[in-house]
Write an enzyme that holds these catalytic residues in place. Sequence first.
Site, short mmCIF file in Angstrom:
data_model
loop_
_atom_site.label_atom_id
_atom_site.label_comp_id
_atom_site.label_asym_id
_atom_site.label_seq_id
_atom_site.Cartn_x
_atom_site.Cartn_y
_atom_site.Cartn_z
N HIS A 60 87.05 -69.83 28.56
CA HIS A 60 87.39 -70.02 29.97
C HIS A 60 86.10 -70.05 30.79
CE1 HIS A 60 91.79 -68.38 29.89
NE2 HIS A 60 91.52 -69.08 28.80
N GLU A 62 85.13 -68.33 33.35
CA GLU A 62 84.58 -67.00 33.63
C GLU A 62 83.89 -66.41 32.41
OE1 GLU A 62 88.69 -67.10 35.73
OE2 GLU A 62 87.73 -68.03 34.01
N CYS A 90 92.83 -65.11 34.79
CA CYS A 90 93.91 -64.63 33.93
C CYS A 90 93.63 -63.18 33.54
CB CYS A 90 94.02 -65.51 32.69
SG CYS A 90 92.63 -65.31 31.54
N CYS A 93 90.26 -62.78 31.50
CA CYS A 93 89.06 -62.93 32.32
C CYS A 93 88.93 -61.78 33.33
CB CYS A 93 89.05 -64.27 33.02
SG CYS A 93 88.88 -65.64 31.85
#
Length: 170
Positions: A60, A62, A90, A93
């Site tokens: 992701h 992040e 999410c 993260c």
Amino acid sequence: MRATGEKERGHEYYMKEAIRQAKKAEALMEVPIGCVIVYEGRIIARGYNRRNTDKNTISHAEMNAIKKASRKLGDWRLEGCTMYITLEPCQMCAGAIVQARISEVVIGSMNPKAGCAGSILNLLEMPQFNHQVQVTRGVMEQECSEMLSEFFRKLRKIKKEEKLREKELT
């Protein structure tokens, strides 16, 4: 507390940089999510969604940016850093943000289906954890939301066209 350079530039400046990262994800047909991490008024790390490209669940925006920022600062602790994200993080993260001890997170668009910075849960500001993150929501929200909406509109159109082609071939 923010560094002087960051105050001068403001949240919009850095969110625009996060949007640039999201556009890199979009160019790869990834969900356009982008992120930058700022320390002492300077961007020290950038990341964008690469989950499909890398075939990796944790790729992701992040997570990619945290890895780079830790390398840059030579520490897993990212205290004094501000993360700018185009979409609310999410649970994975958000947990990594808390674990990295990032001081502040600035979010563009909220994620009512999977967000864990206020939408479904708020892992970033839970008093039960040993670290809480200062959160600012809705910076350049319209631009961030529209970018995601347009991406999913295009994706649905492509999938619809693919289904039509498959029907024609059978």
